[in-house]
Motif scaffolding. Sequence first.
Motif, PDB file in Angstrom:
ATOM      1  N   PRO A  69       0.797  -1.235   0.000  1.00 48.07           N
ATOM      2  CA  PRO A  69       0.000   0.000   0.000  1.00 48.07           C
ATOM      3  C   PRO A  69       0.826   1.279   0.000  1.00 48.07           C
ATOM      4  O   PRO A  69       0.483   2.228  -0.710  1.00 48.07           O
ATOM      5  CB  PRO A  69      -0.842  -0.104   1.275  1.00 48.07           C
ATOM      6  CG  PRO A  69      -0.884  -1.566   1.602  1.00 48.07           C
ATOM      7  CD  PRO A  69       0.408  -2.136   1.113  1.00 48.07           C
ATOM      8  N   THR A 125       5.360   2.571   5.920  1.00 41.44           N
ATOM      9  CA  THR A 125       4.239   2.120   6.757  1.00 41.44           C
ATOM     10  C   THR A 125       4.678   0.811   7.421  1.00 41.44           C
ATOM     11  O   THR A 125       5.495   0.068   6.851  1.00 41.44           O
ATOM     12  CB  THR A 125       2.953   1.910   5.930  1.00 41.44           C
ATOM     13  OG1 THR A 125       3.241   1.051   4.844  1.00 41.44           O
ATOM     14  CG2 THR A 125       2.392   3.232   5.429  1.00 41.44           C
ATOM     15  N   PRO A 126       4.158   0.525   8.612  1.00 47.42           N
ATOM     16  CA  PRO A 126       4.763  -0.552   9.410  1.00 47.42           C
ATOM     17  C   PRO A 126       4.618  -1.962   8.826  1.00 47.42           C
ATOM     18  O   PRO A 126       5.606  -2.707   8.749  1.00 47.42           O
ATOM     19  CB  PRO A 126       4.058  -0.433  10.762  1.00 47.42           C
ATOM     20  CG  PRO A 126       2.859   0.437  10.543  1.00 47.42           C
ATOM     21  CD  PRO A 126       3.157   1.296   9.360  1.00 47.42           C
ATOM     22  N   VAL A 127       3.395  -2.342   8.433  1.00 48.41           N
ATOM     23  CA  VAL A 127       3.219  -3.714   7.923  1.00 48.41           C
ATOM     24  C   VAL A 127       4.057  -3.908   6.660  1.00 48.41           C
ATOM     25  O   VAL A 127       4.766  -4.916   6.495  1.00 48.41           O
ATOM     26  CB  VAL A 127       1.724  -4.017   7.656  1.00 48.41           C
ATOM     27  CG1 VAL A 127       1.566  -5.425   7.089  1.00 48.41           C
ATOM     28  CG2 VAL A 127       0.889  -3.855   8.924  1.00 48.41           C
ATOM     29  N   CYS A 128       4.000  -2.921   5.759  1.00 46.11           N
ATOM     30  CA  CYS A 128       4.767  -3.003   4.508  1.00 46.11           C
ATOM     31  C   CYS A 128       6.258  -3.141   4.793  1.00 46.11           C
ATOM     32  O   CYS A 128       6.975  -3.866   4.089  1.00 46.11           O
ATOM     33  CB  CYS A 128       4.537  -1.759   3.657  1.00 46.11           C
ATOM     34  SG  CYS A 128       2.819  -1.517   3.194  1.00 46.11           S
ATOM     35  N   ARG A 131      -2.393  -5.616  -0.991  1.00 47.06           N
ATOM     36  CA  ARG A 131      -1.201  -6.481  -0.936  1.00 47.06           C
ATOM     37  C   ARG A 131      -1.417  -7.654  -1.882  1.00 47.06           C
ATOM     38  O   ARG A 131      -1.983  -8.682  -1.494  1.00 47.06           O
ATOM     39  CB  ARG A 131      -0.973  -6.990   0.487  1.00 47.06           C
ATOM     40  CG  ARG A 131      -0.807  -5.883   1.499  1.00 47.06           C
ATOM     41  CD  ARG A 131      -0.583  -6.389   2.904  1.00 47.06           C
ATOM     42  NE  ARG A 131      -0.798  -5.304   3.840  1.00 47.06           N
ATOM     43  CZ  ARG A 131       0.089  -4.334   4.102  1.00 47.06           C
ATOM     44  NH1 ARG A 131       1.271  -4.362   3.520  1.00 47.06           N
ATOM     45  NH2 ARG A 131      -0.197  -3.370   4.943  1.00 47.06           N
ATOM     46  N   LEU A 138      -5.282  -4.260   3.384  1.00 50.23           N
ATOM     47  CA  LEU A 138      -4.247  -3.340   3.873  1.00 50.23           C
ATOM     48  C   LEU A 138      -3.766  -3.705   5.285  1.00 50.23           C
ATOM     49  O   LEU A 138      -2.607  -3.478   5.635  1.00 50.23           O
ATOM     50  CB  LEU A 138      -4.782  -1.892   3.865  1.00 50.23           C
ATOM     51  CG  LEU A 138      -4.510  -1.090   2.583  1.00 50.23           C
ATOM     52  CD1 LEU A 138      -4.958  -1.808   1.332  1.00 50.23           C
ATOM     53  CD2 LEU A 138      -5.113   0.294   2.655  1.00 50.23           C
TER      54      LEU A 138
END
Length: 217
Positions: free
Chosen positions: A47, A51-54, A131, A150
Amino acid sequence: MELENNNWTVIPRIGDMAPDFEAVTTTGKLKFSEYNKDKWVILFSHPADFTPVCTTELSEFAHQQDYFTEQNTKLIGLSIDSIHSHIAWVHNVKEKLGVLMEFPIIADIDMHVAKLYGMLQPGESQTAAVRAVFFIDPKGKIRLIMYYPLNVGRNMDEIKRALLALQTSDANKCAMPLNWNLGDSVIVPPPTTVDAMLEREKSNYDMVDFYLAKKQL
Ligand code: BEZ
């Protein structure tokens, strides 16, 4: 304008040829059909940079780079961010996590590639790619697709397992059962004639019935 009214909401399917494109990436300009030549490619979108997850996901792709290279597989990422943002993020991840994202990351600022690959899913986000993970074989055919929202990161073990399952299935003309992993038995294609069924009954495969037979590779 509502995204639903545009024909680019068409999503490529398993078995389709991967749409070709040219893109600006962190390793320079590339043409996808040339990048894909004679190699498996995993094309994945995230996304947004920073950003944290990415960051957990893409840094893990970088950690697994050697594994994918050994599997004759190239990686390529994508997000709807500028090349300057990508480069700053690559630098930040190297500084903070000690890993260099060497694979190209597409700066899809005009959303051209995201639209081609159905990575923009307006119910989830009008501006950020979901994703997505596309597994594309050396002939340029899409073989497996994953889409995650996301707020849920992908599973690297499953990405690696799915790639190995596709490659092992192709090499051995077999199918992979539930939860298959390297070293497990594989499924022998079911017989398609009565004679083959009778032959199968005499075989020494590990058999539940003639249509569900397994063997070790
Ligand atoms: C993340 O990578 O942490 C993220 C990105 C976009 C929306 C939500 C989470």
